[in-house]
Design a protein around this motif. Structure first.
Motif, PDB file in Angstrom:
ATOM      1  N   VAL A   3       8.823  -0.471   9.721  1.00 50.73           N
ATOM      2  CA  VAL A   3       9.212   0.329   8.561  1.00 50.73           C
ATOM      3  C   VAL A   3      10.544  -0.174   8.028  1.00 50.73           C
ATOM      4  N   LEU A   4      10.604  -0.348   6.724  1.00 54.49           N
ATOM      5  CA  LEU A   4      11.844  -0.758   6.069  1.00 54.49           C
ATOM      6  C   LEU A   4      12.147   0.211   4.943  1.00 54.49           C
ATOM      7  N   SER A   5      13.410   0.332   4.630  1.00 56.29           N
ATOM      8  CA  SER A   5      13.840   1.175   3.526  1.00 56.29           C
ATOM      9  C   SER A   5      14.694   0.338   2.591  1.00 56.29           C
ATOM     10  N   LEU A  16      15.892  -3.390  -3.172  1.00 58.00           N
ATOM     11  CA  LEU A  16      14.492  -3.781  -3.175  1.00 58.00           C
ATOM     12  C   LEU A  16      14.342  -5.137  -3.854  1.00 58.00           C
ATOM     13  N   ASP A  17      13.508  -5.994  -3.279  1.00 58.15           N
ATOM     14  CA  ASP A  17      13.246  -7.287  -3.912  1.00 58.15           C
ATOM     15  C   ASP A  17      11.763  -7.621  -3.788  1.00 58.15           C
ATOM     16  N   GLY A  18      11.367  -8.667  -4.471  1.00 58.29           N
ATOM     17  CA  GLY A  18       9.965  -9.063  -4.498  1.00 58.29           C
ATOM     18  C   GLY A  18       9.404  -9.397  -3.132  1.00 58.29           C
ATOM     19  N   GLU A  19      10.208  -9.982  -2.280  1.00 56.75           N
ATOM     20  CA  GLU A  19       9.742 -10.339  -0.935  1.00 56.75           C
ATOM     21  C   GLU A  19       9.378  -9.090  -0.129  1.00 56.75           C
ATOM     22  N   LEU A  20      10.209  -8.057  -0.213  1.00 53.97           N
ATOM     23  CA  LEU A  20       9.902  -6.813   0.503  1.00 53.97           C
ATOM     24  C   LEU A  20       8.608  -6.197  -0.012  1.00 53.97           C
ATOM     25  N   ASP A  25       2.644  -3.206   3.297  1.00 52.04           N
ATOM     26  CA  ASP A  25       1.266  -2.725   3.285  1.00 52.04           C
ATOM     27  C   ASP A  25       1.165  -1.482   2.407  1.00 52.04           C
ATOM     28  N   ARG A  26       2.191  -0.652   2.486  1.00 50.04           N
ATOM     29  CA  ARG A  26       2.267   0.574   1.686  1.00 50.04           C
ATOM     30  C   ARG A  26       3.687   0.725   1.166  1.00 50.04           C
ATOM     31  N   ILE A  27       3.791   1.254  -0.041  1.00 47.08           N
ATOM     32  CA  ILE A  27       5.100   1.496  -0.642  1.00 47.08           C
ATOM     33  C   ILE A  27       5.179   2.977  -0.994  1.00 47.08           C
ATOM     34  N   PHE A  28       6.235   3.609  -0.528  1.00 45.65           N
ATOM     35  CA  PHE A  28       6.470   5.019  -0.825  1.00 45.65           C
ATOM     36  C   PHE A  28       7.752   5.126  -1.641  1.00 45.65           C
ATOM     37  N   ASP A  45       4.626  -8.859  -8.128  1.00 50.36           N
ATOM     38  CA  ASP A  45       4.621  -8.507  -6.707  1.00 50.36           C
ATOM     39  C   ASP A  45       3.992  -7.136  -6.456  1.00 50.36           C
ATOM     40  N   ALA A  46       4.233  -6.188  -7.357  1.00 48.81           N
ATOM     41  CA  ALA A  46       3.742  -4.820  -7.164  1.00 48.81           C
ATOM     42  C   ALA A  46       2.403  -4.581  -7.840  1.00 48.81           C
ATOM     43  N   GLY A  47       1.897  -5.572  -8.548  1.00 48.52           N
ATOM     44  CA  GLY A  47       0.688  -5.408  -9.351  1.00 48.52           C
ATOM     45  C   GLY A  47      -0.480  -4.749  -8.654  1.00 48.52           C
ATOM     46  N   GLY A  48      -0.867  -5.235  -7.502  1.00 45.91           N
ATOM     47  CA  GLY A  48      -2.025  -4.685  -6.812  1.00 45.91           C
ATOM     48  C   GLY A  48      -1.686  -3.690  -5.724  1.00 45.91           C
ATOM     49  N   LYS A  49      -0.432  -3.341  -5.615  1.00 45.53           N
ATOM     50  CA  LYS A  49       0.012  -2.449  -4.538  1.00 45.53           C
ATOM     51  C   LYS A  49      -0.093  -0.987  -4.950  1.00 45.53           C
ATOM     52  N   SER A  50      -0.444  -0.168  -3.989  1.00 46.12           N
ATOM     53  CA  SER A  50      -0.412   1.270  -4.198  1.00 46.12           C
ATOM     54  C   SER A  50       1.011   1.749  -3.921  1.00 46.12           C
ATOM     55  N   ILE A  51       1.596   2.399  -4.896  1.00 47.48           N
ATOM     56  CA  ILE A  51       2.944   2.942  -4.739  1.00 47.48           C
ATOM     57  C   ILE A  51       2.813   4.459  -4.764  1.00 47.48           C
ATOM     58  N   ILE A  52       3.094   5.072  -3.643  1.00 48.71           N
ATOM     59  CA  ILE A  52       2.867   6.501  -3.465  1.00 48.71           C
ATOM     60  C   ILE A  52       4.153   7.273  -3.745  1.00 48.71           C
ATOM     61  N   ASN A  53       4.076   8.159  -4.728  1.00 49.72           N
ATOM     62  CA  ASN A  53       5.212   9.004  -5.089  1.00 49.72           C
ATOM     63  C   ASN A  53       5.172  10.255  -4.217  1.00 49.72           C
ATOM     64  N   LEU A  54       6.203  10.445  -3.410  1.00 41.90           N
ATOM     65  CA  LEU A  54       6.256  11.593  -2.510  1.00 41.90           C
ATOM     66  C   LEU A  54       6.722  12.874  -3.198  1.00 41.90           C
ATOM     67  N   GLY A  55       7.226  12.762  -4.413  1.00 37.54           N
ATOM     68  CA  GLY A  55       7.655  13.944  -5.150  1.00 37.54           C
ATOM     69  C   GLY A  55       8.861  14.637  -4.538  1.00 37.54           C
ATOM     70  N   ILE A  56       9.791  13.850  -4.029  1.00 40.42           N
ATOM     71  CA  ILE A  56      11.013  14.395  -3.434  1.00 40.42           C
ATOM     72  C   ILE A  56      12.172  14.097  -4.380  1.00 40.42           C
ATOM     73  N   PRO A  57      12.868  15.120  -4.856  1.00 43.94           N
ATOM     74  CA  PRO A  57      14.009  14.869  -5.742  1.00 43.94           C
ATOM     75  C   PRO A  57      15.058  13.994  -5.045  1.00 43.94           C
TER      76      PRO A  57
END
Length: 81
Positions: A3-5, A16-20, A25-28, A45-57
């Motif tokens: 896990v990386l942040s 955040l960069d393109g390599e990360l 596998d998953r982006i939150f 880089d993010a084109g086919g990735k699922s980016i999940i919005n957690l809805g946390i302010p």
């Protein structure tokens, strides 16, 4: 599980960069604006990735207990898979 942040802000401790994104596998993200920023800054880089919005302010301090608890609650369904 590895896990990386990273942050979308220019002054993020770990920016955040393109390599990360490519390695992920998953982006939150915490808010919709973060998802938009990722897609805008890294369209290839993010084109086919699922980016999940957690809805946390994004108003908490780093490692604030309320944030940690909220992250655990929101991420639990995704990490159990």
């Amino acid at each position: 599980m590895d896990v990386l942040s990273a942050g979308t802000a220019s002054d993020a401790e770990v920016p955040l960069d393109g390599e990360l994104i490519t390695r992920a596998d998953r982006i939150f993200c915490m808010e919709a604006r973060h998802r938009k920023a990722i897609r805008a800054r890294f369209p290839t880089d993010a084109g086919g990735k699922s980016i999940i919005n957690l809805g946390i302010p994004d108003r908490y301090r780093f490692m604030e207990l309320a944030l940690v608890e909220l992250l655990q609650k929101k991420l639990d369904p995704y990490l159990r898979r």
